[in-house]
Design a protein around this motif. Structure first.
Motif, PDB file in Angstrom:
ATOM      1  N   ALA A 254       0.814  -1.224   0.000  1.00 43.94           N
ATOM      2  CA  ALA A 254       0.000   0.000   0.000  1.00 43.94           C
ATOM      3  C   ALA A 254       0.840   1.264   0.000  1.00 43.94           C
ATOM      4  CB  ALA A 254      -0.921  -0.007   1.219  1.00 43.94           C
ATOM      5  N   GLY A 255       2.151   1.133   0.199  1.00 47.86           N
ATOM      6  CA  GLY A 255       3.026   2.302   0.183  1.00 47.86           C
ATOM      7  C   GLY A 255       3.074   3.074   1.482  1.00 47.86           C
ATOM      8  N   TYR A 256       2.641   2.449   2.576  1.00 51.23           N
ATOM      9  CA  TYR A 256       2.611   3.158   3.859  1.00 51.23           C
ATOM     10  C   TYR A 256       3.960   3.132   4.576  1.00 51.23           C
ATOM     11  CZ  TYR A 256      -2.455   3.386   3.437  1.00 51.23           C
ATOM     12  OH  TYR A 256      -3.725   3.648   3.006  1.00 51.23           O
ATOM     13  N   ASP A 257       4.955   2.457   3.985  1.00 53.19           N
ATOM     14  CA  ASP A 257       6.295   2.480   4.573  1.00 53.19           C
ATOM     15  C   ASP A 257       7.171   3.582   3.970  1.00 53.19           C
ATOM     16  OD1 ASP A 257       6.348   1.307   2.090  1.00 53.19           O
ATOM     17  OD2 ASP A 257       7.702  -0.327   2.641  1.00 53.19           O
TER      18      ASP A 257
ATOM     19  N   VAL B 232       5.903  12.006   1.348  1.00 54.48           N
ATOM     20  CA  VAL B 232       5.670  11.392   0.035  1.00 54.48           C
ATOM     21  C   VAL B 232       4.244  10.839  -0.033  1.00 54.48           C
ATOM     22  CG1 VAL B 232       6.384   9.571  -1.550  1.00 54.48           C
ATOM     23  CG2 VAL B 232       8.098  10.854  -0.266  1.00 54.48           C
ATOM     24  N   GLN B 233       3.811  10.193   1.074  1.00 57.28           N
ATOM     25  CA  GLN B 233       2.435   9.694   1.134  1.00 57.28           C
ATOM     26  C   GLN B 233       1.429  10.842   1.016  1.00 57.28           C
ATOM     27  OE1 GLN B 233       1.527   6.867   4.311  1.00 57.28           O
ATOM     28  NE2 GLN B 233       3.716   6.616   4.702  1.00 57.28           N
ATOM     29  N   TYR B 234       1.752  11.967   1.649  1.00 56.75           N
ATOM     30  CA  TYR B 234       0.854  13.130   1.612  1.00 56.75           C
ATOM     31  C   TYR B 234       0.736  13.674   0.188  1.00 56.75           C
ATOM     32  CZ  TYR B 234      -0.736  17.933   2.422  1.00 56.75           C
ATOM     33  OH  TYR B 234      -1.410  19.117   2.370  1.00 56.75           O
ATOM     34  N   GLY B 235       1.864  13.807  -0.496  1.00 53.59           N
ATOM     35  CA  GLY B 235       1.827  14.289  -1.877  1.00 53.59           C
ATOM     36  C   GLY B 235       1.056  13.344  -2.783  1.00 53.59           C
ATOM     37  N   ASP B 236       1.238  12.034  -2.589  1.00 53.32           N
ATOM     38  CA  ASP B 236       0.505  11.043  -3.380  1.00 53.32           C
ATOM     39  C   ASP B 236      -0.993  11.120  -3.099  1.00 53.32           C
ATOM     40  OD1 ASP B 236       0.424   8.707  -5.146  1.00 53.32           O
ATOM     41  OD2 ASP B 236      -0.149   7.606  -3.339  1.00 53.32           O
ATOM     42  N   TYR B 237      -1.336  11.356  -1.828  1.00 54.88           N
ATOM     43  CA  TYR B 237      -2.758  11.451  -1.456  1.00 54.88           C
ATOM     44  C   TYR B 237      -3.405  12.678  -2.098  1.00 54.88           C
ATOM     45  CZ  TYR B 237      -6.949  11.768   1.436  1.00 54.88           C
ATOM     46  OH  TYR B 237      -8.248  11.851   1.860  1.00 54.88           O
ATOM     47  N   LEU B 238      -2.708  13.821  -2.086  1.00 53.20           N
ATOM     48  CA  LEU B 238      -3.247  15.026  -2.720  1.00 53.20           C
ATOM     49  C   LEU B 238      -3.431  14.818  -4.217  1.00 53.20           C
ATOM     50  CD1 LEU B 238      -1.289  17.964  -1.001  1.00 53.20           C
ATOM     51  CD2 LEU B 238      -3.635  17.210  -0.576  1.00 53.20           C
TER      52      LEU B 238
END
Length: 365
Positions: free
Chosen positions: A82-85, A90-96
């Motif tokens: 899921a990419g949570y590691d 980076v997770q925040y940018g992907d979520y936006l």
């Protein structure tokens, strides 16, 4: 000839000045609307950011939802998939980036797109909120104006006590009391659900159901189904509506009394204008600005109240599902629901600002 020209100029001057003033007012209004609309973007962005990082404060969503059910190796495999590691930023940018494409993610507990959850259950919450708002407006405006008309009399005191009780009573407690009285004791109203099983089966016949049971009942053309839906909505709508009605009563009473005792009302009274007309026309419209503003703010309270109301009456809307996903610690679903509610509140406040500007031009400047 010169005298005629001067006369023509003098005749045109008032109309041109009036037209210029109208254009200026229109331009000011549209600038006001555009400014308020653009403010929605940073407001939603800040709310999305806060929700994202608060949800990640306890760790990644998969560990929160499935941590005690999976082996360490399987848990790490799912977290990596899921990419949570990855780093949080980076997770925040992907979520936006996904948000810009309308992708709110997939629920962890039942593997459904969050957007489909919002569409399916959002209709139920919106329907309940509209019905509750109708109850709040009817009760709040009617009793508020009545209290203002009979200021400092026993009826005014009784209405104010009622308003305090409405506002101070927790919505889940009021819901339980209503269920105890009207469902358990008297047996006249259903205690839970949006409709009976028979009506649910009828809705299953629809080719393109909207999710709004009142609209779907009209599509069926069956008045028995419509009556069943409305009967099921009475208790939750009253429980949620009275919470907001208590605020409306106090705001309407205070503002009507304030405008009712102003100078221009006294002048109209001295000219023999009937008291009923003074209250219904002259004192009512100036009192609308703060009333509408408070109504807009109470939408947020009402949406928050839907969580407890829907849980109490098993009304399967976003509030009910939010409580279920919170129990399951499905932060992806919770995040999507909270963001939708935040967007709704921001849009409602924008609409309230526009309505206030239409009623009172001073708001635009």
């Amino acid at each position: 000839m010169s005298g005629e020209t001067v006369g023509q100029v003098d005749a045109k001057a008032p109309s041109e000045a009036k037209k210029s003033k109208k254009n200026r007012l229109s331009g000011g209004f549209f600038r006001f609307v555009l400014t308020r609309f653009l403010l929605i973007i940073p407001t939603v962005f800040i709310l999305v950011t806060v929700v994202f990082f608060v949800m990640r404060a306890t760790g990644d969503p998969i560990s929160a939802a499935q941590g005690g059910r999976l082996s360490p190796d399987e848990l790490q495999r799912r977290i990596h998939a899921a990419g949570y590691d990855r780093p949080l930023i980076v997770q925040y940018g992907d979520y936006l980036l996904k948000l810009l494409h309308g992708d709110l993610g997939t629920t962890l507990t039942d593997n459904q797109p969050v957007s489909s959850i919002l569409i399916h259950y959002g209709a139920a919450t919106f329907e309940l909120a509209v019905l509750a708002l109708v109850v709040a407006l009817v009760v709040g405006i009617t009793l508020g104006r009545l209290a203002a008309k009979h200021r400092d009399r026993p009826s005014d005191a009784a209405i104010r006590i009622f308003a305090i009780l409405c506002y101070a009573t927790p919505v889940f407690f009021l819901g339980l009391v209503l269920k105890l009285v009207f469902s358990s004791s008297m047996g006249v109203l259903p205690s839970s659900g949006r409709s009976s099983l028979e009506s649910e089966m009828q809705f299953g016949r629809l080719i393109s159901p909207t999710g709004f049971y009142i609209i779907d009942a009209f599509q069926l053309g069956d008045m028995r189904v419509l009556g069943d839906v409305l009967v099921h909505a009475i208790l939750p709508a009253v429980a949620l509506g009275l919470l907001t009605a208590g605020v409306f009563i106090r705001v309407v009473r205070t503002n009507v009394i304030s405008t009712y005792s102003s100078g221009y009302i006294e002048a109209a009274r001295s000219r023999g204008v009937p008291e009923k007309r003074l209250l219904s026309k002259h004192a009512w419209r100036p009192a609308l600005i703060p009333i509408i503003t408070v109504m807009g703010m109470q939408i947020a309270t009402m949406l928050a109240g839907t969580v407890l109301t829907e849980t109490t009456f098993e009304w399967k809307g976003l509030g009910f599902m939010l409580s279920q996903y919170l129990k399951a610690r499905d932060f992806v679903a919770v995040q999507g629901i909270v963001i939708l509610i935040a967007v709704i509140v921001a849009v409602v406040n924008f609409i309230v600002d526009v309505v206030c500007a239409l009623i009172d031009p001073r708001v635009r400047y």
